[in-house]
Scaffold this active site. Structure first.
Site, PDB file in Angstrom:
ATOM      1  N   GLU A  68      17.989   4.635   1.375  1.00 45.09           N
ATOM      2  CA  GLU A  68      17.982   3.474   0.451  1.00 45.09           C
ATOM      3  C   GLU A  68      16.580   2.928   0.252  1.00 45.09           C
ATOM      4  O   GLU A  68      16.208   2.341  -0.843  1.00 45.09           O
ATOM      5  CB  GLU A  68      18.874   2.391   0.840  1.00 45.09           C
ATOM      6  N   ASP A 127      19.345   4.351   6.502  1.00 46.16           N
ATOM      7  CA  ASP A 127      18.089   4.643   6.789  1.00 46.16           C
ATOM      8  C   ASP A 127      17.273   3.258   7.092  1.00 46.16           C
ATOM      9  O   ASP A 127      17.801   2.147   6.922  1.00 46.16           O
ATOM     10  CB  ASP A 127      17.348   5.560   5.646  1.00 46.16           C
TER      11      ASP A 127
HETATM   12 ZN   LIG Z   1      18.328  -2.788   3.318  1.00 50.27          ZN
END
Ligand SMILES: [Zn+2]
Length: 415
Positions: free
Chosen positions: A183, A87
């Protein structure tokens, strides 16, 4: 190498950043938080299969995992994991990334022009630019982030896998790769099935400028402080009104100014107010507390608790309440027992001619929760600068050198 003839890692990077994978904090109750992360997950899984990786899987939560068998003679070595995240952050526009290469000649680095305004950054704001004169830099067109965080990590790992597929005799232990979603909104490797991943150690490839090695992060918690007031017509308020907004102001002023993030760096922790909403009757303030040192971390929380207790004692009733939510812990607690992971990474950088730079992370990392879950996991550089903004860029040479660094690293784990 001229860029009419692009290196494999550069070609991959330019391709991956065009796939939008922004995570969505508003949808953080599901993983992945955005379906678009599957687009890159599926693409990578197909490429891994084509490269001959084994057990290639995209889980229902968009985790891409795969195994690569060891080179001959290293089958009995401990398996090594390489991890990056799919992401990109939503703090800057992330869809429609249009990367291009700028040959940097010094001065302002202009990545693009938006509505007649040059989008640029100079050595005054980023002194590291002075060392990059003469380099080819992959930049955005000024409208979006680049997504080097962490598609540079993905491209570097994928280029390593491709290099091994072409030359299976390159020394390496059994390898596992994982590309995980979300994340940037704090999920990251949370749902990684560590036993199935089957590794003894791992590295995340999710750091900044080339050479960085990180194995210490913050201890982190979120503190929500609520203030209960008592509302009455201001005309009749004398000795009766308790204004929750004023309670908040008083509380906030009891906290040390030097411990705000805008006054701290390196190993200095902080107490940061993220936001407050308040009326006369009620106020809610959201703080985050960070410190690398566990004792100093606790001292910061204790200080907030004492401010809270002091106010309640003075008011003669419980009007200030504190709620603490632990977020993550400093992985140094775990990784300190595996100094060979840091030494091996240092040697891998040095062999490729890059000076290693061991730094404390002023944030969290996927490696923190993995380390506490039994998979010691320091973090390595990707080569990216200025991530989370439109000025984000990465030197082509860093992308290419990081593949060499990873190749050196896995070779050292094969012996
Ligand atoms: Zn990162």
């Amino acid at each position: 190498m001229s860029h009419t003839e692009q290196s494999d890692v550069l070609e991959r990077f330019l391709r991956y950043v065009k796939v939008n994978t922004q995570s969505s904090d508003a949808d953080c109750d599901r993983v992945p938080s955005s379906d678009c992360q599957f687009d890159l997950a599926n693409l990578l899984a197909d490429e891994l299969r084509a490269l001959g990786a084994l057990d290639v899987e995209v889980s229902e939560h968009a985790y891409v995992t795969a195994h690569i068998p060891a080179s001959s003679g290293s089958e009995d070595k401990p398996a090594l994991g390489l991890i990056a995240h799919l992401d990109t952050t939503e703090v800057a526009p992330g869809a429609g990334v249009a990367p291009h290469i700028v040959h940097y000649k010094g001065g302002d680095l202009v990545c693009g022009t938006v509505d007649g305004t040059d989008i640029k950054i100079g050595p005054d704001k980023l002194p590291a630019l002075d060392a990059l004169v003469g380099e080819d830099l992959v930049c955005t067109d000024g409208r979006t982030l680049l997504g080097g965080d962490d598609k540079a990590g993905i491209a570097e790992i994928m280029a390593l896998v491709a290099r091994i597929a072409e030359n299976p005799e390159l020394p390496h232990p059994p390898l596992a790769v994982c590309f995980c979603p979300d994340e940037e909104i704090g999920h990251g490797a949370e749902l990684l099935d560590i036993p199935a991943f089957g590794c003894t150690y791992a590295y995340t490839v999710d750091g900044g400028p080339i050479g960085e090695i990180e194995w210490e992060c913050f201890n982190a918690c979120e503190v929500t402080v609520t203030f209960d007031g008592y509302s009455i017509h201001p005309g009749d308020a004398k000795n009766r009104m308790v204004n929750a907004t004023n309670l908040f102001c008083e509380f906030h002023n009891l906290l040390p100014v030097p411990e705000r993030p805008e006054h701290t760096e390196g190993y200095e922790g902080f107490i940061h107010i993220e936001g407050v909403s308040s009326t006369v009757t009620h106020a809610t303030a959201r703080y985050i507390v960070r410190d690398h040192d566990a004792a100093r971390f606790q001292a910061k929380i204790d200080l907030m608790q004492r401010a809270c207790d002091f106010m309640n004692a003075r008011l003669g009733e419980q009007r200030v309440h504190m709620d603490i939510k632990q977020q993550y812990r400093n992985m140094a607690e775990i990784v300190a027992d595996y100094p060979e992971l840091i030494d091996t990474a240092k040697m891998a950088f040095e062999t490729v001619g890059v000076t290693p730079n061991v730094l404390p992370i002023r944030g969290g990392t996927d490696g923190a929760q993995l380390s506490f879950r039994g998979l010691p996991c320091p973090n390595l550089s990707t080569g990216v600068y200025c991530c989370h903004g439109v000025n984000e860029f990465i030197p082509v040479s860093s992308l290419e050198k990081m593949v060499d660094v990873l190749a050196e690293l896995v070779a050292r784990f094969a012996h």
